[in-house]
Design an enzyme around this catalytic site. Structure first.
Site, short mmCIF file in Angstrom:
data_model
loop_
_atom_site.label_atom_id
_atom_site.label_comp_id
_atom_site.label_asym_id
_atom_site.label_seq_id
_atom_site.Cartn_x
_atom_site.Cartn_y
_atom_site.Cartn_z
N ARG A 95 13.29 -40.20 2.13
CA ARG A 95 13.18 -39.69 3.51
C ARG A 95 14.42 -40.06 4.30
O ARG A 95 14.82 -41.21 4.36
CB ARG A 95 11.94 -40.28 4.17
CG ARG A 95 11.82 -40.08 5.68
CD ARG A 95 11.32 -38.70 6.03
NE ARG A 95 11.08 -38.59 7.47
CZ ARG A 95 9.91 -38.80 8.07
NH1 ARG A 95 8.85 -39.13 7.34
NH2 ARG A 95 9.78 -38.67 9.37
N ASP A 107 6.32 -37.40 4.77
CA ASP A 107 5.88 -38.00 6.03
C ASP A 107 4.50 -38.58 5.73
O ASP A 107 3.63 -37.89 5.21
CB ASP A 107 5.77 -36.90 7.10
CG ASP A 107 5.44 -37.42 8.48
OD1 ASP A 107 5.84 -38.57 8.80
OD2 ASP A 107 4.80 -36.68 9.25
N ASP A 109 1.61 -40.60 7.65
CA ASP A 109 1.16 -41.03 8.98
C ASP A 109 -0.24 -41.64 8.92
O ASP A 109 -1.09 -41.16 8.17
CB ASP A 109 1.11 -39.84 9.94
CG ASP A 109 2.47 -39.26 10.26
OD1 ASP A 109 3.48 -39.96 10.06
OD2 ASP A 109 2.53 -38.09 10.71
N1 PH2 Z 1 5.12 -32.28 10.53
C1 PH2 Z 1 6.02 -32.36 11.49
C2 PH2 Z 1 6.62 -31.17 12.09
N2 PH2 Z 1 6.06 -29.93 11.66
N3 PH2 Z 1 4.66 -28.66 10.28
C3 PH2 Z 1 3.72 -28.61 9.33
N4 PH2 Z 1 3.26 -27.42 8.94
N5 PH2 Z 1 3.22 -29.74 8.74
C4 PH2 Z 1 3.65 -30.98 9.11
O1 PH2 Z 1 3.16 -32.01 8.57
C5 PH2 Z 1 4.64 -31.08 10.11
C6 PH2 Z 1 5.12 -29.88 10.68
C7 PH2 Z 1 6.45 -33.67 11.97
O2 PH2 Z 1 5.71 -34.71 11.51
MG MG Z 2 5.49 -39.69 10.58
MG MG Z 3 4.02 -36.58 11.25
#
Ligand code: PH2
Ligand code: MG
Ligand code: MG
Length: 178
Positions: A95, A107, A109
């Site tokens: 990342r 990502d 979270d």
């Molecule tokens: N995460 C983001 C920004 N945009 N779009 C989708 N479809 N899925 C995500 O997990 C995502 C995003 C920032 O964390």
């Molecule tokens: Mg995050």
């Molecule tokens: Mg996120």
């Protein structure tokens, strides 16, 4: 027993996984395989959803589609320790932190940490975007639709049902991806 150190009680948590660069499902699988040895017992895991990239500003060119999934887990790690672990696992997947909402390999979270409701600079619980994002609510509902979100008076399923278009931005559902 007097003098014994009580093990910290485990807390039920929900983690969101996302990514739109490289072998994202591979990254999800590696994370789920790595968590148990790091003090996080993985429970139910959602289907994987191919979703259109949500952009930061209206009119921004969207990046590649994302994969999104949600996992239930149990851990005795404190929220900060769990957050640090998530960031370490993101780093392990290469990342790069270039700017907010930049395309990313992984990502990871914390959506929910037990019944904790807190707002700190880099750790808001439950996750502030949770209720607004179909790419979080839909996989979350796979795992536990009846879960009442701490601090909100609604379950995951109720939040999901409020969405006018229940397929918005969801391109494809991958079942049995683990
Ligand atoms: N995460 C983001 C920004 N945009 N779009 C989708 N479809 N899925 C995500 O997990 C995502 C995003 C920032 O964390
Ligand atoms: Mg995050
Ligand atoms: Mg996120």
């Amino acid at each position: 027993v007097t003098g014994a150190i009580a093990p910290a009680a485990e807390v039920r948590v929900f983690l969101a996984m996302g990514g739109n660069l490289g072998d994202v499902l591979g990254a999800f699988r590696r994370v789920l395989a790595a968590l148990p040895a790091r003090g996080v017992r993985v429970g139910r895991v959602s289907h994987a959803y191919r979703t259109r990239a949500m952009v930061l500003h209206l009119g921004d060119e969207p990046g590649p589609d994302y994969w999104n999934a949600v996992s239930e887990a149990h851990t005795a790690l404190a929220p900060r320790a769990l957050l640090a672990l998530c960031q370490e696992l993101e780093d392990d997947e290469g990342r790069e932190r270039v700017r907010k909402w930049a395309d990313r390999t992984l990502d990871l979270d914390i959506l929910v940490y037990g019944d904790r409701v807190t707002e700190e600079p880099d750790l808001t619980l439950p996750h502030p975007g949770l209720a607004k994002r179909l790419f979080v609510l839909q996989p979350f509902a796979d795992v536990d639709p009846d879960f009442p979100i701490p601090g909100l008076s609604q379950t995951v399923g109720q939040l999901l049902a409020r969405f006018p278009d229940r397929n918005a931005g969801i391109e494809y559902v991958m079942r049995g991806w683990l």
